[in-house]
Design a protein around this motif. Structure first.
Motif, mmCIF file in Angstrom:
data_model
loop_
_atom_site.group_PDB
_atom_site.id
_atom_site.type_symbol
_atom_site.label_atom_id
_atom_site.label_comp_id
_atom_site.label_asym_id
_atom_site.label_seq_id
_atom_site.Cartn_x
_atom_site.Cartn_y
_atom_site.Cartn_z
ATOM 1 N N THR A 1 -1.371 -15.680 -27.720
ATOM 2 C CA THR A 1 -2.607 -15.938 -26.982
ATOM 3 C C THR A 1 -2.504 -15.321 -25.594
ATOM 4 O O THR A 1 -1.418 -15.160 -25.044
ATOM 5 C CB THR A 1 -2.838 -17.451 -26.858
ATOM 6 O OG1 THR A 1 -1.662 -18.047 -26.286
ATOM 7 C CG2 THR A 1 -3.112 -18.056 -28.219
ATOM 8 N N PRO A 2 -3.640 -14.953 -24.983
ATOM 9 C CA PRO A 2 -3.593 -14.286 -23.668
ATOM 10 C C PRO A 2 -2.959 -15.163 -22.604
ATOM 11 O O PRO A 2 -3.017 -16.388 -22.638
ATOM 12 C CB PRO A 2 -5.071 -14.009 -23.364
ATOM 13 C CG PRO A 2 -5.754 -14.033 -24.691
ATOM 14 C CD PRO A 2 -5.009 -15.023 -25.530
ATOM 15 N N ILE A 3 -2.336 -14.504 -21.639
ATOM 16 C CA ILE A 3 -1.725 -15.182 -20.497
ATOM 17 C C ILE A 3 -2.804 -15.469 -19.466
ATOM 18 O O ILE A 3 -3.657 -14.627 -19.194
ATOM 19 C CB ILE A 3 -0.624 -14.306 -19.885
ATOM 20 C CG1 ILE A 3 0.485 -14.074 -20.913
ATOM 21 C CG2 ILE A 3 -0.055 -14.940 -18.631
ATOM 22 C CD1 ILE A 3 1.509 -13.077 -20.457
ATOM 23 N N GLU A 4 -2.781 -16.653 -18.903
ATOM 24 C CA GLU A 4 -3.767 -17.044 -17.901
ATOM 25 C C GLU A 4 -3.053 -17.316 -16.579
ATOM 26 O O GLU A 4 -2.169 -18.166 -16.501
ATOM 27 C CB GLU A 4 -4.538 -18.289 -18.355
ATOM 28 C CG GLU A 4 -5.390 -18.062 -19.604
ATOM 29 C CD GLU A 4 -6.180 -19.296 -19.990
ATOM 30 O OE1 GLU A 4 -6.070 -20.292 -19.250
ATOM 31 O OE2 GLU A 4 -6.881 -19.268 -21.009
ATOM 32 N N SER B 1 -2.893 -7.579 -12.588
ATOM 33 C CA SER B 1 -2.868 -6.321 -13.336
ATOM 34 C C SER B 1 -1.737 -6.328 -14.360
ATOM 35 O O SER B 1 -1.910 -5.875 -15.499
ATOM 36 C CB SER B 1 -2.710 -5.148 -12.368
ATOM 37 O OG SER B 1 -3.760 -5.119 -11.424
ATOM 38 N N LEU B 2 -0.573 -6.853 -13.957
ATOM 39 C CA LEU B 2 0.549 -6.949 -14.893
ATOM 40 C C LEU B 2 0.209 -7.877 -16.045
ATOM 41 O O LEU B 2 0.481 -7.564 -17.218
ATOM 42 C CB LEU B 2 1.787 -7.446 -14.151
ATOM 43 C CG LEU B 2 3.043 -7.681 -15.011
ATOM 44 C CD1 LEU B 2 3.477 -6.389 -15.668
ATOM 45 C CD2 LEU B 2 4.171 -8.251 -14.152
ATOM 46 N N ALA B 3 -0.396 -9.026 -15.729
ATOM 47 C CA ALA B 3 -0.779 -9.960 -16.788
ATOM 48 C C ALA B 3 -1.822 -9.339 -17.712
ATOM 49 O O ALA B 3 -1.792 -9.535 -18.937
ATOM 50 C CB ALA B 3 -1.318 -11.252 -16.170
ATOM 51 N N ALA B 4 -2.768 -8.565 -17.128
ATOM 52 C CA ALA B 4 -3.778 -7.898 -17.963
ATOM 53 C C ALA B 4 -3.128 -6.885 -18.893
ATOM 54 O O ALA B 4 -3.503 -6.771 -20.075
ATOM 55 C CB ALA B 4 -4.821 -7.221 -17.069
ATOM 56 N N ALA B 5 -2.131 -6.120 -18.374
ATOM 57 C CA ALA B 5 -1.433 -5.162 -19.227
ATOM 58 C C ALA B 5 -0.671 -5.874 -20.346
ATOM 59 O O ALA B 5 -0.673 -5.428 -21.505
ATOM 60 C CB ALA B 5 -0.475 -4.309 -18.384
ATOM 61 N N VAL B 6 -0.018 -6.997 -20.006
ATOM 62 C CA VAL B 6 0.691 -7.767 -21.038
ATOM 63 C C VAL B 6 -0.298 -8.323 -22.061
ATOM 64 O O VAL B 6 -0.025 -8.326 -23.266
ATOM 65 C CB VAL B 6 1.517 -8.891 -20.383
ATOM 66 C CG1 VAL B 6 2.137 -9.791 -21.450
ATOM 67 C CG2 VAL B 6 2.609 -8.306 -19.508
ATOM 68 N N GLN C 1 -3.133 -6.990 -22.920
ATOM 69 C CA GLN C 1 -3.537 -5.886 -23.787
ATOM 70 C C GLN C 1 -2.484 -5.613 -24.845
ATOM 71 O O GLN C 1 -2.805 -5.375 -26.019
ATOM 72 C CB GLN C 1 -3.789 -4.639 -22.943
ATOM 73 C CG GLN C 1 -5.011 -4.718 -22.041
ATOM 74 C CD GLN C 1 -5.195 -3.469 -21.209
ATOM 75 O OE1 GLN C 1 -4.387 -2.537 -21.276
ATOM 76 N NE2 GLN C 1 -6.242 -3.432 -20.410
ATOM 77 N N LEU C 2 -1.217 -5.658 -24.420
ATOM 78 C CA LEU C 2 -0.143 -5.460 -25.393
ATOM 79 C C LEU C 2 -0.131 -6.581 -26.431
ATOM 80 O O LEU C 2 0.010 -6.315 -27.641
ATOM 81 C CB LEU C 2 1.193 -5.390 -24.658
ATOM 82 C CG LEU C 2 2.438 -5.255 -25.536
ATOM 83 C CD1 LEU C 2 2.398 -3.970 -26.331
ATOM 84 C CD2 LEU C 2 3.702 -5.305 -24.678
ATOM 85 N N LEU C 3 -0.284 -7.815 -25.987
ATOM 86 C CA LEU C 3 -0.319 -8.938 -26.928
ATOM 87 C C LEU C 3 -1.500 -8.820 -27.878
ATOM 88 O O LEU C 3 -1.380 -9.125 -29.076
ATOM 89 C CB LEU C 3 -0.391 -10.259 -26.155
ATOM 90 C CG LEU C 3 0.850 -10.646 -25.334
ATOM 91 C CD1 LEU C 3 0.585 -11.929 -24.564
ATOM 92 C CD2 LEU C 3 2.062 -10.810 -26.233
ATOM 93 N N ASP C 4 -2.651 -8.371 -27.349
ATOM 94 C CA ASP C 4 -3.821 -8.208 -28.206
ATOM 95 C C ASP C 4 -3.581 -7.127 -29.252
ATOM 96 O O ASP C 4 -3.950 -7.287 -30.417
ATOM 97 C CB ASP C 4 -5.034 -7.864 -27.338
ATOM 98 C CG ASP C 4 -6.308 -7.783 -28.161
ATOM 99 O OD1 ASP C 4 -6.695 -8.805 -28.781
ATOM 100 O OD2 ASP C 4 -6.928 -6.697 -28.195
#
Length: 484
Positions: A222-225, A235-240, A242-245
């Motif tokens: 699930t996405p990181i919040e 930005s790092l969390a968004a990149a992670v 995207q990778l998780l997605d």
């Protein structure tokens, strides 16, 4: 067989906290040291100016106490003035009166002469530095003319002071400057350390959230919040995320492919097993041939199903869009299907644009055109009669058109068509409107998936006067859209 040498495990570098402290405190230390050196030089300069001013005043005052009388000298140098000059035993001020210059007349010690080559003007003090008893001293020199015009004479007055006072004053000034700066630097370092710890808290929370996902289930992806964090951490969390997605989609596709393959291959493989078992029990040659024919047909259906499943899995991967001529590709695919259409007594024709450029993946678009034509030849001509194609029999028309900002591919047949309630379901996986052998219910689902991957849409419509029209709409490139 020799095993390849094992590579050493990578050694982790400095932590981000230590790197930040290093890059923040090291320049501060360098600047503090540079400031200390600069402060020392400035303090020496000011101390030197103070000593020079004191020596100049002293040498002028001493020169006033030596009064020429005729061809002689009257020295009015009271004991009090001498005590002032010699009041500091550790740093005595030396003085010397000589006439002619260099010939000792009065003083508490012999002072070094000025450097050779210096021009000494009468009445103007001269400051120079020279060694005395192995120690550097600062000397002020003043020469005065006296005597008759027929017998001129010159008097030299010298006052010297060691540089220990200068260094002591410089030390005091530097200590007074650098000590507060050192305390401020220490406080600044503590504040920076606290700020770094606070600034790295979002990374700690990010590490904690990733560390909690120890299981391998899809729920761990699930996405990181992070509600409160700097922009870089977001930005790092968004990149992670995207990778998780991407990983989640890949795992979902893999799981769905495995489920679909297991579900769809179970029945044909069971049929193959049963037919081979019956064939092994047959004793008559003709019955054995019939069983083998059924095995062969089942194997073909299984191979077709595997091909469709693999095509479906391929369409779910990321696609690379390149410019291509959709009209030329459609005509090429139509020519490849012409022999089969003639064998089935179907009139397969092409209508529309001579050239139409779109952004797409050629292999996938070819697969979608193949599936549309195959579906029309297999199902769309069932109710079109058994007459020859040239005598008003079954027809399949492939069109490539430009409609507004879209490139439209249409495949129309003149068969019996589909009821209104069934047309929206033709693109569902494994849904079949006919029990005719040979299909597996994946061809049009692949077409819809390819359309979605290209940013387009697949739809089904009723043909006039009868039949089914399948439409694939793809967006045109911006420059072609503007041109249209």
């Amino acid at each position: 067989m020799m095993k390849p040498p094992r590579r050493p495990a990578p050694v982790p570098g400095l932590s981000l906290k230590r790197q930040l402290l290093l890059w923040l405190l090291l320049p501060q230390l360098v600047l503090w040291l540079a400031g200390g050196v600069l402060a020392w030089r400035v303090a020496l300069s000011y101390a030197e100016k103070g000593i020079d001013q004191s020596l100049t005043q002293s040498v002028r005052a001493l020169a006033r106490q030596v009064k020429p009388i005729g061809s002689g000298l009257l020295v009015d140098f009271p004991r009090a003035a001498q005590d002032v000059l010699e009041q500091d035993p550790t740093d005595r001020m030396g003085y010397m009166v000589s006439s002619p210059p260099g010939s000792f007349v009065l003083g508490n010690g012999k002072l070094p002469p000025p450097p050779a080559g210096l021009l000494i003007a009468a009445g103007e003090p001269l400051i120079y530095e020279a060694p005395l008893a192995g120690k550097p001293v600062r000397v002020a020199l003043l020469e005065v003319n006296y005597g008759d015009a027929d017998a001129p004479q010159r008097l030299r007055v010298q006052v010297a002071k060691s540089l220990a006072v200068q260094q002591r004053i410089a030390h005091e000034l530097v200590a007074d400057i650098l000590l507060p700066l050192g305390v401020l630097g220490l406080l600044l370092g503590l504040l920076m350390y606290a700020g770094i710890l606070r600034g790295l808290r979002p990374l700690k929370r990010l590490q904690a959230q990733l560390g909690d996902r120890s299981d391998r289930s899809l729920t761990a992806l699930t996405p990181i919040e992070l509600t409160q964090a700097p922009q870089e951490v977001h930005s790092l969390a968004a990149a992670v995320n995207q990778l998780l997605d991407a990983v989640r989609r890949s795992l979902s596709q893999e799981k769905r492919f495995i489920n679909d393959a297991a579900h769809q291959l179970r029945t044909p493989l069971a049929g193959l097993v049963s037919q081979t078992e019956l064939a092994l029990q047959e004793t008559e040659l003709q019955a054995l041939k019939d069983r083998l024919a059924k095995v062969h047909a089942g194997a073909l259906r299984s191979a077709h199903l595997v091909h469709q499943l693999l095509s479906l899995a391929r369409t779910e991967a990321e696609v690379s869009l390149q410019p291509l001529d959709l009209a030329a590709l459609a005509r090429e695919v139509a020519r490849e299907w012409t022999p089969r259409a003639l064998a089935a007594k179907v009139d397969l024709g092409y209508e529309g644009e001579d050239t139409l450029t779109v952004l797409g993946e050629k292999l996938l678009l070819r697969e979608s055109l193949n599936n549309l034509i195959e579906n029309a030849l297999h199902y769309g001509t069932a109710g079109a009669g058994d007459t020859d194609a040239g005598a008003g029999g079954a027809t399949v028309t492939l069109r490539v058109l430009r409609q507004g900002g879209e490139a439209v591919v249409e495949v129309e047949d003149n068969g019996s068509g589909l009821p209104d309630d069934d047309r929206p379901r033709v693109f569902e996986r494994f849904w079949r409107a006919s029990e005719l052998p040979g299909g597996c219910g994946l061809g049009l689902a692949i077409v819809a998936e390819i359309a979605q991957r290209h940013g387009g849409l697949a739809s089904a419509h009723a043909a006039s006067p009868s039949g089914l029209l399948l439409r694939l709409s793809l967006p045109l490139p911006v420059h072609l859209n503007f041109k249209a």
